[in-house]
Design a protein around this motif. Structure first.
Motif: not given
Length: 635
Positions: A137-151, A154-162
């Motif tokens: 199923a097409p979907s995604f999860l995008l996260e980020s860690v800055v400097g190796g220690t700081q969250t 924003f985090s983004f996720l989604g499913s069911r593309p139009y």
């Protein structure tokens, strides 16, 4: 609502506190998500005596307990009434704002609700939207860690593309899941197709939505998409063989997106309403007030379904992972590659001949490793978050493959102010064990003439890429040769910016940036021509870009480095059969995970060292596979 795998005890529906979505909440200082649990409704049978025999007859509830039960019921009713009232208030405010935007001429309008994040994490929210058995199923999860220690905030996720846009060489397929249509065309430059689709919309942004991505295109554009721009110099006919058959370009258009704001402790559930679907007559017709009302009603229903999916009746089953292995020990090297060691060393020697002849100054030579495992790709991503946290953490289920990445580098970025950003990253040292060691390694890295020369070359390439789409006189280097620290390594980084030319958009910026000099060489086109003669297979997503282009024009695309590509075809996969004692039979699928790694070859490169660099880079990602196998596989 979508329901995940059942747990053995029934769980209560998890009530989530809602805010109306139209007033500002002051940000808090903390920035971490808190996993949630659930309280059980399981019936308790009273026992008595050492023998544990059940009591006979009715068991009277003490008066004190009855009073507590009444109080709990009253609190629950009040809480439910309060939540319902908040939802109704928010819905009324959304309706007023929606109609205002529609009457102003906007035809793509977001509806959203804000939820407290104290019962969700991005990982669990993704599993609420996408079941474990929906790996295609097409979907995604995008996260980020800055400097190796700081969250990252924003985090983004989604499913069911139009909608989806897929391209294999110049053959393009557009899948419209809303209308149930499939269109196949041959395009000179398939990258422009997604941009042409979005030209039909005039989107808007409510003031309550954060200034970040909240819906639009998500996916990857592979390394070979640069051939669309250089059809005679870099034809597909001259490329290495494609042994996997994954698309060169794979983009999904997501109208339902979940945004975690870790600073304000809120989750934004966002649904974009396309008013064109409710226009009178053919596409592009006028929209009536009745059509606006119908669009609002259906939009609210879709938004409610999205919110309900985040609070399922049954908590999705996720394996508990324990980190019992050392994360600092050297990982085991990968051995299964598209090139043997001797073949790679010969390719390095040929590259140096081209450098001496003046064909190129630098060339990035890579080869692809393979590793088979019974660890699920999503569990590998969960492990990668622990092993190698990076600015771009990516889990992307796309057509034909799953992309799992922890990239440190921007390919290209644009923002609401139309600022173009390119950030070359080159020159590496391992992190030290102490702050003093880190400082000493930084000094050594910045004193390395070879590392500085390579980085300067990439900065020049970045300036050229930004300059192709920027207004004259606006291109500048805002940061030059600064050392950035990550979880395991440090890199030399520079930042190049420019002001986007009028009439151009994010897709033009993306086309100008591909491919990054970090994965090709200098000059780019000649380096790629030589790479075509030396490498054994096409690179696929590796060396391209993975990220998003939002409805409002914002774009953030990571360079596809430190990337694992997992083909999802399973014609000859082995299954590992087992039994969970006293529970059920199991069959775990075998996965083949591809890890590609390269090294920048210059005139004085040592072939042995360059080969070892590729082995070490691939092994670092394989460490996540080791951890996933150790933490999640049943005995």
């Amino acid at each position: 609502p979508r329901v995940g795998h059942s747990v053995r005890r029934p769980a209560t529906r998890m009530a989530m506190a809602l805010t109306s979505g139209f007033f500002t909440v002051a940000p808090s200082r903390a920035a971490t998500s808190v996993p949630f649990g659930s309280r059980s409704n399981a019936r308790v049978v009273p026992f008595a005596g050492a023998a544990g025999r059940p009591l006979r007859g009715n068991v009277a509830t003490p008066p004190t307990n009855r009073r507590k039960s009444f109080r709990r019921a009253a609190i629950a009713r009040a809480s439910s009434a309060s939540s319902t009232k908040a939802v109704a208030k928010g819905q009324q405010a959304r309706a007023e704002e929606f109609k205002k935007f529609a009457n102003e001429g906007h035809n793509l309008i977001p509806l959203y609700r804000r939820i407290f994040d104290d019962q969700l994490t991005p990982i669990l929210a993704y599993r609420c939207l996408v079941r474990e058995d929906e790996r295609d199923a097409p979907s995604f999860l995008l996260e980020s860690v800055v400097g190796g220690t700081q969250t990252g905030r924003f985090s983004f996720l989604g499913s069911r593309p139009y909608m989806e846009v897929l391209a294999s060489e110049n053959e393009v397929t557009v899948l419209d899941h809303l209308r149930g249509t499939r269109a196949k065309t041959t395009e000179r430059d398939p990258i422009t197709v997604a941009g042409a689709i979005t030209e039909q919309w005039n989107p808007c942004k409510p003031p309550g939505l954060p200034d970040c991505f909240a819906g639009g295109w998500v996916g990857y554009v592979g390394y070979d998409t640069v051939r669309y721009q250089y059809t005679t110099k870099l034809p597909f006919s001259g490329a290495p063989p494609d042994d996997r058959g994954v698309p060169d370009l794979c983009l999904g258009l997501y109208r339902d997106v979940v945004v975690f704001d870790h600073a304000t402790k809120q989750v934004f559930a966002v649904h974009w309403v396309d008013l064109n679907a409710f226009a009178a007559g053919d596409k592009g017709g006028s929209i009536t007030q009745e059509g606006i009302n119908d669009a609002l009603i259906q939009g609210e229903q879709s938004l409610a379904c999205l919110v309900n999916s985040l609070q399922p009746q049954t908590v999705p089953h996720m394996r508990f992972g324990e980190v019992s292995m050392s994360l600092t020990d050297p990982p085991s090297p990968l051995t299964d590659s598209t090139m043997t060691k001797n073949e790679f060393l010969e390719a390095v020697a040929k590259t140096k001949e081209h450098i001496v002849a003046g064909d190129v100054f630098q060339l990035v030579l890579s080869h692809r490793f393979a590793r088979t495992t019974y660890a699920d790709p999503f569990d590998v991503y969960r492990a990668l978050r622990v092993v190698n946290p990076s600015p771009y953490m990516i889990y992307l289920q796309s057509r034909g493959s799953i992309v799992v990445a922890s990239s440190p580098e921007i390919l290209c970025r644009t923002d609401k102010d139309r600022m173009v950003v390119n950030r070359p990253l080159a020159g590496t040292r391992m992190r030290g064990k102490t702050e003093e060691e880190d400082v000493a390694l930084e000094i050594d890295l910045l004193a390395d003439e070879k590392e500085k020369a390579e980085h300067t070359m990439l900065v020049d390439l970045g300036r050229n890429d930004v300059g192709r789409v920027s207004k004259p006189g606006t291109v500048r280097v805002t940061k030059l040769m600064e050392v950035e620290r990550y979880s395991h390594v440090m890199h030399i980084s520079s930042t190049v910016v420019g002001s986007l030319l009028d009439g151009l958009g994010p897709w033009d910026v993306l086309r100008a940036a591909l491919p990054a000099g970090t994965v090709s060489g200098a000059p780019k086109v000649r380096a790629m021509q030589i790479i075509d003669t030396l490498e054994q297979t096409r690179r696929g997503p590796y060396g391209g870009g993975v990220g998003y282009v939002g409805f409002l024009g914002e774009m953030d695309v990571a360079l596809a480095l430190r990337t694992m590509v997992v083909p999802t075809k399973h014609e000859e996969n082995i299954y590992k059969l087992g039994n969970e004692t006293g529970k059920k039979q199991t069959a775990k699928r075998e996965w083949t995970i591809h890890v590609q790694a390269g090294a920048g070859i210059v005139a004085d490169s040592d072939p042995e060292s360059e080969y070892q660099e590729t082995v070490n880079k691939a092994a670092a990602l394989a460490r996540a596979i080791d951890l996933a196998e150790d933490a999640f596989e049943e005995a």
